[in-house]
Design a protein around this motif. Structure first.
Motif, PDB file in Angstrom:
ATOM      1  N   SER A  94       0.885  -1.153  -0.033  1.00 42.15           N
ATOM      2  CA  SER A  94       0.043   0.093   0.117  1.00 42.15           C
ATOM      3  C   SER A  94       0.709   1.324  -0.041  1.00 42.15           C
ATOM      4  CB  SER A  94      -1.181   0.096   1.259  1.00 42.15           C
ATOM      5  OG  SER A  94      -1.741   1.025   1.134  1.00 42.15           O
ATOM      6  N   ALA A  95       1.856   1.114   0.532  1.00 44.94           N
ATOM      7  CA  ALA A  95       2.770   2.442   0.793  1.00 44.94           C
ATOM      8  C   ALA A  95       3.559   2.591  -0.444  1.00 44.94           C
ATOM      9  CB  ALA A  95       3.880   2.111   2.011  1.00 44.94           C
ATOM     10  N   LEU A  96       3.992   1.499  -1.102  1.00 40.73           N
ATOM     11  CA  LEU A  96       4.497   1.560  -2.474  1.00 40.73           C
ATOM     12  C   LEU A  96       3.400   2.042  -3.579  1.00 40.73           C
ATOM     13  CD1 LEU A  96       6.779  -1.713  -2.210  1.00 40.73           C
ATOM     14  CD2 LEU A  96       7.563   1.005  -2.301  1.00 40.73           C
ATOM     15  N   ARG A  97       2.468   1.682  -3.259  1.00 37.08           N
ATOM     16  CA  ARG A  97       1.397   2.178  -4.416  1.00 37.08           C
ATOM     17  C   ARG A  97       1.255   3.738  -4.312  1.00 37.08           C
ATOM     18  NH1 ARG A  97      -2.279  -2.926  -3.835  1.00 37.08           N
ATOM     19  NH2 ARG A  97      -1.597  -4.116  -5.795  1.00 37.08           N
ATOM     20  N   ALA A  98       1.054   4.195  -3.101  1.00 37.48           N
ATOM     21  CA  ALA A  98       0.771   5.395  -2.630  1.00 37.48           C
ATOM     22  C   ALA A  98       2.209   6.146  -2.899  1.00 37.48           C
ATOM     23  CB  ALA A  98       0.770   5.822  -1.222  1.00 37.48           C
ATOM     24  N   PHE A  99       3.124   5.798  -3.177  1.00 42.50           N
ATOM     25  CA  PHE A  99       4.593   6.130  -3.441  1.00 42.50           C
ATOM     26  C   PHE A  99       4.568   6.635  -4.721  1.00 42.50           C
ATOM     27  CE2 PHE A  99       8.658   5.142  -4.923  1.00 42.50           C
ATOM     28  CZ  PHE A  99       9.618   6.085  -4.386  1.00 42.50           C
ATOM     29  N   ALA A 100       4.201   5.487  -5.627  1.00 38.56           N
ATOM     30  CA  ALA A 100       3.966   5.618  -7.151  1.00 38.56           C
ATOM     31  C   ALA A 100       3.184   6.906  -7.736  1.00 38.56           C
ATOM     32  CB  ALA A 100       3.749   4.336  -7.669  1.00 38.56           C
ATOM     33  N   GLN A 101       1.889   6.873  -6.856  1.00 37.85           N
ATOM     34  CA  GLN A 101       0.919   7.509  -6.938  1.00 37.85           C
ATOM     35  C   GLN A 101       1.421   9.222  -7.131  1.00 37.85           C
ATOM     36  OE1 GLN A 101      -1.938   7.172  -8.669  1.00 37.85           O
ATOM     37  NE2 GLN A 101      -2.374   9.303  -8.725  1.00 37.85           N
ATOM     38  N   GLN A 102       2.201   9.207  -5.913  1.00 38.77           N
ATOM     39  CA  GLN A 102       2.882  10.929  -5.463  1.00 38.77           C
ATOM     40  C   GLN A 102       3.738  11.256  -6.594  1.00 38.77           C
ATOM     41  OE1 GLN A 102       4.149  10.417  -1.559  1.00 38.77           O
ATOM     42  NE2 GLN A 102       2.100  10.187  -0.732  1.00 38.77           N
ATOM     43  N   LEU A 103       4.678  10.178  -7.043  1.00 40.54           N
ATOM     44  CA  LEU A 103       5.371  10.377  -7.969  1.00 40.54           C
ATOM     45  C   LEU A 103       4.964  10.950  -9.268  1.00 40.54           C
ATOM     46  CD1 LEU A 103       8.136   7.841  -7.455  1.00 40.54           C
ATOM     47  CD2 LEU A 103       8.481   9.961  -7.143  1.00 40.54           C
ATOM     48  N   LEU A 104       3.769  10.128  -9.734  1.00 39.93           N
ATOM     49  CA  LEU A 104       3.142  10.564 -11.029  1.00 39.93           C
ATOM     50  C   LEU A 104       2.462  12.039 -10.776  1.00 39.93           C
ATOM     51  CD1 LEU A 104       1.331   7.217 -11.692  1.00 39.93           C
ATOM     52  CD2 LEU A 104       3.314   8.219 -13.090  1.00 39.93           C
ATOM     53  N   VAL A 105       1.719  12.258  -9.717  1.00 35.84           N
ATOM     54  CA  VAL A 105       1.254  13.544  -9.554  1.00 35.84           C
ATOM     55  C   VAL A 105       2.247  14.676  -9.569  1.00 35.84           C
ATOM     56  CG1 VAL A 105       0.232  14.953  -8.007  1.00 35.84           C
ATOM     57  CG2 VAL A 105      -0.732  13.000  -8.170  1.00 35.84           C
ATOM     58  N   ALA A 106       3.256  14.528  -8.890  1.00 39.18           N
ATOM     59  CA  ALA A 106       4.556  15.544  -8.835  1.00 39.18           C
ATOM     60  C   ALA A 106       5.248  15.623 -10.378  1.00 39.18           C
ATOM     61  CB  ALA A 106       5.585  15.006  -7.994  1.00 39.18           C
ATOM     62  N   ALA A 107       5.254  14.741 -11.176  1.00 40.43           N
ATOM     63  CA  ALA A 107       5.655  14.733 -12.545  1.00 40.43           C
ATOM     64  C   ALA A 107       4.751  15.453 -13.310  1.00 40.43           C
ATOM     65  CB  ALA A 107       5.792  13.294 -13.138  1.00 40.43           C
ATOM     66  N   GLN A 108       3.151  15.284 -13.019  1.00 46.37           N
ATOM     67  CA  GLN A 108       2.409  16.021 -13.936  1.00 46.37           C
ATOM     68  C   GLN A 108       2.184  17.424 -13.649  1.00 46.37           C
ATOM     69  OE1 GLN A 108      -1.024  13.655 -12.983  1.00 46.37           O
ATOM     70  NE2 GLN A 108      -0.724  12.195 -14.732  1.00 46.37           N
ATOM     71  N   THR A 109       2.642  17.810 -12.383  1.00 46.86           N
ATOM     72  CA  THR A 109       2.630  19.382 -11.979  1.00 46.86           C
ATOM     73  C   THR A 109       3.954  20.057 -12.222  1.00 46.86           C
ATOM     74  OG1 THR A 109       3.061  18.803  -9.559  1.00 46.86           O
ATOM     75  CG2 THR A 109       0.704  18.779 -10.500  1.00 46.86           C
ATOM     76  N   ASN A 110       5.078  19.167 -12.523  1.00 44.94           N
ATOM     77  CA  ASN A 110       6.232  19.853 -12.558  1.00 44.94           C
ATOM     78  C   ASN A 110       6.375  20.366 -13.936  1.00 44.94           C
ATOM     79  OD1 ASN A 110       8.902  20.302 -12.381  1.00 44.94           O
ATOM     80  ND2 ASN A 110       9.686  18.391 -12.873  1.00 44.94           N
TER      81      ASN A 110
END
Length: 110
Positions: A94-110
């Motif tokens: 679950s923590a790794l899934r959240a980690f991956a999701q946070q990375l995707l959001v950060a990349a989209q807003t970068n």
């Protein structure tokens, strides 16, 4: 290193903590080379495994790599590091899934 921020959105590094809180030999060259790169514009995240048996040395590889990323590379941390005790259980997954999701959001807003 052959990582080009113009061609790469997200860099995920996964390492394990070795003998008394050190990086494994396989990660040392990468760690040393990080001092000579410019990854400005790149989003990064670090995850890794360790063994809680080692107390304060648990998962230190994650901390060392994040510190090096922040100090030398110019890359932006997209998610807090994730430490996994030995192998992923349901909580770590679950923590790794959240980690991956946070990375995707950060990349989209970068």
């Amino acid at each position: 290193m052959d990582i080009n921020p113009a061609e790469t959105d997200i860099l995920v590094v996964v390492a394990y903590t070795f003998d008394k809180g050190t990086l494994a030999d396989e990660a040392l060259d990468f760690y040393d080379d990080m001092q000579d790169v410019n990854w400005t514009g790149l989003i990064y995240g670090v995850a890794g495994s360790g063994d809680v048996f080692y107390g304060q040395d648990y998962g230190v590889a994650v901390d060392l790599l994040e510190q090096h990323f922040d100090a030398f590379t110019g890359a932006t941390r997209g998610a807090a590091g994730v430490k996994v005790n030995l192998s992923p259980d349901a909580e770590a997954t679950s923590a790794l899934r959240a980690f991956a999701q946070q990375l995707l959001v950060a990349a989209q807003t970068n």
